[in-house]
Motif scaffolding. Structure first.
Motif, PDB file in Angstrom:
ATOM      1  N   ARG A  78      16.653   2.936 -23.317  1.00 34.61           N
ATOM      2  CA  ARG A  78      17.998   2.683 -22.766  1.00 34.61           C
ATOM      3  C   ARG A  78      18.185   3.453 -21.458  1.00 34.61           C
ATOM      4  O   ARG A  78      18.892   3.001 -20.559  1.00 34.61           O
ATOM      5  CB  ARG A  78      19.074   3.072 -23.776  1.00 34.61           C
ATOM      6  N   THR A  79      17.567   4.632 -21.369  1.00 27.40           N
ATOM      7  CA  THR A  79      17.705   5.444 -20.161  1.00 27.40           C
ATOM      8  C   THR A  79      16.670   5.087 -19.101  1.00 27.40           C
ATOM      9  O   THR A  79      16.983   4.988 -17.914  1.00 27.40           O
ATOM     10  CB  THR A  79      17.559   6.940 -20.518  1.00 27.40           C
ATOM     11  N   TYR A  80      15.436   4.871 -19.535  1.00 24.13           N
ATOM     12  CA  TYR A  80      14.335   4.681 -18.586  1.00 24.13           C
ATOM     13  C   TYR A  80      13.647   3.324 -18.709  1.00 24.13           C
ATOM     14  O   TYR A  80      12.639   3.091 -18.042  1.00 24.13           O
ATOM     15  CB  TYR A  80      13.281   5.781 -18.787  1.00 24.13           C
ATOM     16  N   GLY A  81      14.186   2.445 -19.503  1.00 22.94           N
ATOM     17  CA  GLY A  81      13.529   1.154 -19.713  1.00 22.94           C
ATOM     18  C   GLY A  81      13.522   0.257 -18.503  1.00 22.94           C
ATOM     19  O   GLY A  81      12.811  -0.753 -18.488  1.00 22.94           O
ATOM     20  N   HIS A  82      14.291   0.599 -17.453  1.00 22.20           N
ATOM     21  CA  HIS A  82      14.275  -0.212 -16.240  1.00 22.20           C
ATOM     22  C   HIS A  82      13.044   0.067 -15.388  1.00 22.20           C
ATOM     23  O   HIS A  82      12.794  -0.640 -14.405  1.00 22.20           O
ATOM     24  CB  HIS A  82      15.536   0.054 -15.406  1.00 22.20           C
ATOM     25  N   ARG A  83      12.258   1.076 -15.763  1.00 27.14           N
ATOM     26  CA  ARG A  83      11.082   1.440 -14.971  1.00 27.14           C
ATOM     27  C   ARG A  83       9.875   0.638 -15.435  1.00 27.14           C
ATOM     28  O   ARG A  83       9.894  -0.033 -16.470  1.00 27.14           O
ATOM     29  CB  ARG A  83      10.809   2.930 -15.085  1.00 27.14           C
ATOM     30  N   GLY A  84       8.802   0.743 -14.675  1.00 19.51           N
ATOM     31  CA  GLY A  84       7.580   0.027 -15.025  1.00 19.51           C
ATOM     32  C   GLY A  84       6.568   0.157 -13.912  1.00 19.51           C
ATOM     33  O   GLY A  84       6.837   0.720 -12.850  1.00 19.51           O
ATOM     34  N   VAL A  85       5.385  -0.359 -14.146  1.00 24.27           N
ATOM     35  CA  VAL A  85       4.351  -0.398 -13.120  1.00 24.27           C
ATOM     36  C   VAL A  85       4.686  -1.520 -12.142  1.00 24.27           C
ATOM     37  O   VAL A  85       5.142  -2.585 -12.548  1.00 24.27           O
ATOM     38  CB  VAL A  85       2.967  -0.615 -13.763  1.00 24.27           C
ATOM     39  N   ALA A  86       4.498  -1.269 -10.836  1.00 20.99           N
ATOM     40  CA  ALA A  86       4.853  -2.238  -9.787  1.00 20.99           C
ATOM     41  C   ALA A  86       6.334  -2.574  -9.842  1.00 20.99           C
ATOM     42  O   ALA A  86       6.746  -3.721  -9.642  1.00 20.99           O
ATOM     43  CB  ALA A  86       4.000  -3.491  -9.894  1.00 20.99           C
ATOM     44  N   GLU A  87       7.147  -1.551 -10.067  1.00 23.38           N
ATOM     45  CA  GLU A  87       8.561  -1.762 -10.369  1.00 23.38           C
ATOM     46  C   GLU A  87       9.399  -2.204  -9.176  1.00 23.38           C
ATOM     47  O   GLU A  87      10.552  -2.600  -9.351  1.00 23.38           O
ATOM     48  CB  GLU A  87       9.156  -0.468 -10.957  1.00 23.38           C
ATOM     49  N   ILE A  88       8.859  -2.157  -7.957  1.00 24.25           N
ATOM     50  CA  ILE A  88       9.638  -2.659  -6.818  1.00 24.25           C
ATOM     51  C   ILE A  88       9.720  -4.182  -6.837  1.00 24.25           C
ATOM     52  O   ILE A  88      10.481  -4.767  -6.068  1.00 24.25           O
ATOM     53  CB  ILE A  88       9.066  -2.188  -5.469  1.00 24.25           C
ATOM     54  N   VAL A 122       0.838  -1.198   0.000  1.00 24.25           N
ATOM     55  CA  VAL A 122       0.000   0.000   0.000  1.00 24.25           C
ATOM     56  C   VAL A 122       0.873   1.247   0.000  1.00 24.25           C
ATOM     57  O   VAL A 122       0.629   2.192  -0.748  1.00 24.25           O
ATOM     58  CB  VAL A 122      -0.949  -0.007   1.214  1.00 24.25           C
ATOM     59  N   ALA A 123       1.914   1.246   0.822  1.00 25.27           N
ATOM     60  CA  ALA A 123       2.798   2.414   0.902  1.00 25.27           C
ATOM     61  C   ALA A 123       3.493   2.677  -0.422  1.00 25.27           C
ATOM     62  O   ALA A 123       3.766   3.832  -0.767  1.00 25.27           O
ATOM     63  CB  ALA A 123       3.825   2.213   2.010  1.00 25.27           C
ATOM     64  N   GLN A 124       3.781   1.628  -1.186  1.00 22.91           N
ATOM     65  CA  GLN A 124       4.490   1.774  -2.453  1.00 22.91           C
ATOM     66  C   GLN A 124       3.552   1.885  -3.651  1.00 22.91           C
ATOM     67  O   GLN A 124       4.017   1.993  -4.781  1.00 22.91           O
ATOM     68  CB  GLN A 124       5.432   0.586  -2.659  1.00 22.91           C
ATOM     69  N   GLY A 125       2.247   1.846  -3.417  1.00 19.71           N
ATOM     70  CA  GLY A 125       1.310   1.967  -4.524  1.00 19.71           C
ATOM     71  C   GLY A 125       1.237   0.732  -5.398  1.00 19.71           C
ATOM     72  O   GLY A 125       0.882   0.818  -6.566  1.00 19.71           O
ATOM     73  N   VAL A 126       1.581  -0.417  -4.836  1.00 17.63           N
ATOM     74  CA  VAL A 126       1.544  -1.680  -5.579  1.00 17.63           C
ATOM     75  C   VAL A 126       0.493  -2.558  -4.914  1.00 17.63           C
ATOM     76  O   VAL A 126       0.755  -3.200  -3.905  1.00 17.63           O
ATOM     77  CB  VAL A 126       2.916  -2.386  -5.565  1.00 17.63           C
ATOM     78  N   MET A 127      -0.718  -2.574  -5.474  1.00 17.56           N
ATOM     79  CA  MET A 127      -1.805  -3.272  -4.815  1.00 17.56           C
ATOM     80  C   MET A 127      -1.784  -4.775  -5.081  1.00 17.56           C
ATOM     81  O   MET A 127      -2.346  -5.557  -4.324  1.00 17.56           O
ATOM     82  CB  MET A 127      -3.153  -2.687  -5.265  1.00 17.56           C
ATOM     83  N   GLY A 128      -1.160  -5.200  -6.152  1.00 23.42           N
ATOM     84  CA  GLY A 128      -1.115  -6.621  -6.483  1.00 23.42           C
ATOM     85  C   GLY A 128      -0.059  -7.356  -5.676  1.00 23.42           C
ATOM     86  O   GLY A 128       0.724  -6.755  -4.926  1.00 23.42           O
ATOM     87  N   PRO A 129      -0.011  -8.682  -5.808  1.00 24.05           N
ATOM     88  CA  PRO A 129       1.001  -9.477  -5.102  1.00 24.05           C
ATOM     89  C   PRO A 129       2.387  -9.250  -5.690  1.00 24.05           C
ATOM     90  O   PRO A 129       2.543  -8.656  -6.762  1.00 24.05           O
ATOM     91  CB  PRO A 129       0.532 -10.914  -5.334  1.00 24.05           C
ATOM     92  N   ILE A 130       3.393  -9.725  -4.969  1.00 29.94           N
ATOM     93  CA  ILE A 130       4.779  -9.637  -5.414  1.00 29.94           C
ATOM     94  C   ILE A 130       5.283 -11.055  -5.662  1.00 29.94           C
ATOM     95  O   ILE A 130       5.008 -11.973  -4.882  1.00 29.94           O
ATOM     96  CB  ILE A 130       5.651  -8.921  -4.361  1.00 29.94           C
ATOM     97  N   THR A 131       5.999 -11.239  -6.753  1.00 33.31           N
ATOM     98  CA  THR A 131       6.470 -12.579  -7.117  1.00 33.31           C
ATOM     99  C   THR A 131       7.422 -13.127  -6.057  1.00 33.31           C
ATOM    100  O   THR A 131       8.029 -12.364  -5.291  1.00 33.31           O
ATOM    101  CB  THR A 131       7.206 -12.543  -8.464  1.00 33.31           C
ATOM    102  N   ARG A 143      -7.586  -9.987  -6.003  1.00 37.53           N
ATOM    103  CA  ARG A 143      -8.102  -9.516  -4.701  1.00 37.53           C
ATOM    104  C   ARG A 143      -8.436  -8.032  -4.803  1.00 37.53           C
ATOM    105  O   ARG A 143      -7.620  -7.224  -5.234  1.00 37.53           O
ATOM    106  CB  ARG A 143      -7.073  -9.764  -3.600  1.00 37.53           C
ATOM    107  N   ARG A 144      -9.628  -7.683  -4.384  1.00 45.12           N
ATOM    108  CA  ARG A 144     -10.098  -6.308  -4.553  1.00 45.12           C
ATOM    109  C   ARG A 144      -9.737  -5.395  -3.394  1.00 45.12           C
ATOM    110  O   ARG A 144      -9.830  -4.178  -3.515  1.00 45.12           O
ATOM    111  CB  ARG A 144     -11.616  -6.305  -4.744  1.00 45.12           C
ATOM    112  N   HIS A 145      -9.382  -5.961  -2.259  1.00 43.16           N
ATOM    113  CA  HIS A 145      -9.123  -5.123  -1.089  1.00 43.16           C
ATOM    114  C   HIS A 145      -7.899  -5.632  -0.347  1.00 43.16           C
ATOM    115  O   HIS A 145      -7.795  -6.825  -0.044  1.00 43.16           O
ATOM    116  CB  HIS A 145     -10.337  -5.138  -0.153  1.00 43.16           C
TER     117      HIS A 145
END
Length: 861
Positions: A573-583, A317-326, A733-735
């Motif tokens: 090449r400069t910003y391709g390491h970024r993404g949604v849920a990037e942590i 929640v603090a990181q804005g990643v609502m889905g699970p982490i692998t 999961r919705r919540h």
């Protein structure tokens, strides 16, 4: 295959033959629990009658229902129904009243209850009436609601079969439902019982306001009398009727309530998980269980729970990643946390074990905040920190402080001060802050130079073995944090001078927010502006006409127009390491899957607007307004003394130079994770060649230690398949609670969230007021936002920010004044309110709303 089976002949392993409801009734019967006798018509009968049904195409639900209602019942199926019903009646004396209930193979599952999706028929009497009820149960597998529910839960229609339960009716004096854990607060072992006179259908269907009881350990905590104005009763000869029956007082005695709770505890102990049960109390006062299934809405309990009541705060929640982490993503963060904890003197013996305060629940990460709740320093600092990052957690934290189970135990400030001083020394905080004050150019050079050092550190020779790659990854994750976080004293110095300027000038911080607009040296802002500028340089076609999938295909094949092909590759090449849920190290980066970036570029190129509304122009305007704000605050300080004005002007200039560095550590962490991701894909390729995995990305569904062990051989393809399925299920999961206790309680659910009539309230994040059309976005990939629309979303990380460039305003369910979305919204000068409970459900796309970023309100027009 057998057509009919008694409850005593089936158990939880019979799901494919008898469906979820029947499997549970068999399991309860074999466990010796009080279940009315009955039998089940197996899925084989359904298979025979459903032959020729195509579970695809338009009009599926109506077409399937018609087929099942009109197709003849095969003779063998008819015989099985009549014989089993007759045998049941022979034991009980004639044509016995029964309940005929649907039991689907995708039903009463741990993650999807399917409650009420298929039909039940009560007080059915006579064999032919049972045959007719069975046919209608089959058809109910294809109600519109059941079809929609399966699609929402990712369940294949073609894989679902229906069995039918035929169970002796209990002529209930009182009936209802019982949850063995509180379904609202999540608290385990706190039974919640709803009861009403007559059959339980009145309670299950919501036709009556039942009595409600809450029981914990034999203590009845709540007794609430419902009006119970309606009762459903059996009718002689078959069927039911609804009768108005005003009922004064409670329909259960305290002894009956406690007996029910004890029965619920037995059911939960048998399954090892909280259960949603249906029960009936007959005219002789005997209790019966008519159904049990898992409570699918409860959030899982955290792992690694230490003794006593613990308090957990959601990292996701603090990181804005609502889905699970692998699994590998969690493994990487554990190693980072172990290294970080060591800098405070609390590191684990093995960094791979992770910091002692890190836990996992629902495939998401959680911080154990119990020490903060129970210490004097924590109680002073935590609310201030939460206000900046996740404001809605502050009242929850303050509520927990008053819980006698979480009384103050750590009164000394010395341990916290020692840890903080140890950390400050290790990152050279005093010298870094002094460098920012006295030699800003040198300080900025140091901050940006960390990226080059990281690039060198992340390099792995092509000749490296898989084991060497794993060693390298763990080494980098353990030690890189210290280098990255050394930027923070400079950013903190900038914000510290911002607060000092407020004190010296007498201008409240809330009136100085313009100074933080259009901050330089912010890598996320620079990335967004570069993406916009990229859209102005590349060829407009084919972006204005082609779908994103075709743009991706052409980019990967090198078939985009030459400028676009070259410039997009340079951007990635400069910003391709970024993404949604990037942590999450296991999630693809933009360089892996460029669909999001290409889609954003296509959206930009389809827009028509005035040049002065383009993001670069707005950013330049924001910088100009920031300079004017500095002059205004310095003038206020001058009225208090000439020296104050000089200090304020100096301090705010440094604030402008260094506050933007707040985003730099996250930028570097993500760059580190992306580099390790590339190396782990090489390990994945090796495991594919060894026959251990089916594809290289499967490696992210293993932890680091599991990958190391897999180098010795074996076959983990089935393990990965199961983990992928669980991950996909958890993604739906919705919540996700922001705070969770170790007994399952979600403290925020204990407090009501009342808001002013017609308005939603949250935390002011970026001043300004805007009226506009709302656009609710749950996933930024592929999202389209028209210029001026108000973005309404659960939370954000940097992967969302390209949408900010065209947004007229921002409403977020999560976050605080210093959360990522709030910071970027201020820099872009768009009104924003964060921490608005259930905003994505209470606001709909296309609805006109007004966002007041200073008052923290969202008004529905």
């Amino acid at each position: 295959m057998t057509m009919a089976l008694r409850f005593s002949e089936i158990d939880a392993g019979s799901l494919a033959e008898v469906g979820g409801k029947a499997a549970n009734l068999g399991e309860l019967t074999r466990a010796g629990l009080p279940v009315p006798p009955g039998w089940v018509l197996t899925t084989e009968a359904y298979r025979q009658v459903a032959q020729g049904l195509d579970p695809s195409g338009d009009g599926l639900a109506e077409r399937a229902r018609r087929h099942l209602l009109e197709a003849p019942v095969p003779a063998a199926v008819h015989e099985a129904i009549v014989k089993s019903y007759t045998e049941l009646g022979a034991e009980l004396g004639g044509d016995v009243p029964v309940a005929v209930r649907s039991s689907a193979t995708a039903e009463d599952l741990p993650y999807a209850s399917f409650a009420g999706q298929q039909d039940t028929y009560l007080n059915v009497i006579g064999s032919e009436a049972v045959v007719d009820a069975v046919r209608r149960c089959w058809a109910s597998l294809w109600t519109d609601r059941a079809v929609a529910y399966r699609e929402a839960n990712g369940i294949d229609h073609a894989a679902v079969r229906l069995a039918v339960v035929v169970q002796v009716m209990v002529d209930a004096r009182v009936a209802g439902v019982m949850f063995t854990a509180n379904p609202v607060t999540g608290r385990r072992r706190e039974a919640v019982i709803d009861a009403s006179p007559g059959l339980g259908e009145a309670v299950v269907s919501g036709a009556v306001n039942p009595d409600r009881f809450v029981v914990d350990g034999g203590r009845i905590l709540e007794r609430h009398a419902g009006d119970k104005r309606l009762s459903i009763r059996s009718v002689p000869g078959g069927g039911t009727e609804r009768v108005e029956t005003p009922y004064e007082g409670l329909c259960l005695t305290d002894d009956q309530v406690r007996a029910l709770a004890e029965l619920g505890a037995r059911v939960e102990d048998h399954y090892g998980a909280p259960q949603d049960t249906e029960w009936a109390l007959d005219e002789h006062g005997e209790l019966w269980l008519t159904q049990a299934r898992p409570i699918t809405t409860l959030y899982p309990l955290p792992e690694r729970t230490r003794p006593g009541l613990r308090v957990y705060f959601s990292v996701n929640v603090a990181q804005g990643v609502m889905g699970p982490i692998t699994p590998m993503g969690r493994s990487a963060i554990r190693v980072i946390s172990g290294g970080a904890a060591g800098m405070f003197g609390y590191g684990p013996a093995d960094p791979r074990d992770g910091a002692p305060f890190l836990s996992v629940s629902g495939q998401r990460l959680w911080f154990d905040l119990t020490t903060a709740v129970r210490s004097r320093v924590g109680r002073a600092l935590a609310p201030r920190m939460l206000t900046l990052g996740e404001a809605r957690a502050v009242p929850v934290f303050e509520q927990l402080i008053g819980d006698p189970r979480l009384s103050l135990v750590q009164t000394s400030r010395r341990p916290a001060l020692r840890a903080l001083l140890r950390f400050a020394r290790r990152i050279h905080a005093p010298s870094r802050a002094l460098l920012a004050l006295t030699r800003p150019a040198k300080a900025l050079e140091y901050a940006t130079g960390i990226g080059d050092r990281l690039d060198r550190r992340l390099q792995v020779p092509d000749s490296a073995t898989p084991a060497q790659r794993i060693d390298h990854a763990e080494r980098v994750l353990t030690h890189t944090f210290a280098t990255i976080v050394s930027v923070m004293p400079m950013a903190v110095a900038g914000y510290g001078l911002f607060a000092l300027a407020s004190k010296l000038s007498g201008v409240p911080l809330s009136d100085m927010q313009d100074i933080l607009r259009s901050l330089p040296n912010n890598p996320t802002t620079e990335m967004d502006l570069e993406l916009w500028d990229l859209a102005t340089r590349i060829e407009a076609e084919p972006f204005r006409e082609q779908p994103v999938a075709e743009l991706v295909r052409r980019y990967r094949a090198g078939e985009l127009p030459p400028v676009a092909q070259r410039e997009i590759a340079a951007f990635l090449r400069t910003y391709g390491h970024r993404g949604v849920a990037e942590i999450d190290l296991g999630v693809p980066r933009w360089s892996d899957e460029p669909a999001h970036i290409l889609g954003v570029l296509a959206n930009y190129l389809r827009m028509d607007g005035a040049a002065d509304l383009a993001p670069p122009a707005l950013f330049a305007k924001g910088a100009q307004e920031a300079r004017a704000a500095i002059d205004r605050v310095a003038a206020a300080a001058r009225r208090r003394g000439r020296w104050r004005a000089a200090v304020v002007r100096f301090g705010l200039r440094r604030t402008r130079q260094f506050a933007g560095l707040r985003e730099l550590p996250k930028f570097y962490v993500v760059k580190t994770l992306a580099g390790i991701r590339r190396s782990m894909l090489k390990v994945g390729e090796h495991l594919v060649e060894s026959g251990v995995l089916g594809s290289a990305p499967d490696v992210f569904f293993l932890g680091m230690e599991e990958v190391r062990a897999a180098l010795g051989g074996g076959d983990l393809r089935q393990v990965v398949a199961e983990r992928r399925a669980a991950y996909e299920q958890e993604s739906r999961r919705r919540h996700v609670p922001r705070v969770l206790l170790s007994d399952g309680t979600e403290p925020e659910a204990l407090a009501s969230a009342d808001s002013a009539a017609g308005a939603l309230t949250g935390t002011p994040a970026s001043a300004g007021t805007i009226k506009g059309v709302a656009r609710v976005v749950l996933d930024p990939i592929g999202a389209h936002l028209e210029p001026g629309e108000i973005l309404v979303c659960p939370s954000t990380d940097p992967g969302w920010t390209p949408l900010f460039l065209t947004a007229g305003g921002l409403v977020m369910e999560m976050g605080g004044a210093m959360s990522h979305g709030a910071v970027v919204a201020r820099e872009y000068g768009i009104p924003a309110v964060v921490g608005v409970a259930d905003a994505t459900h209470r606001i709909t796309t296309g609805q006109e709303i007004e966002v007041n970023g200073a008052a923290g309100t969202v008004t529905l027009m």
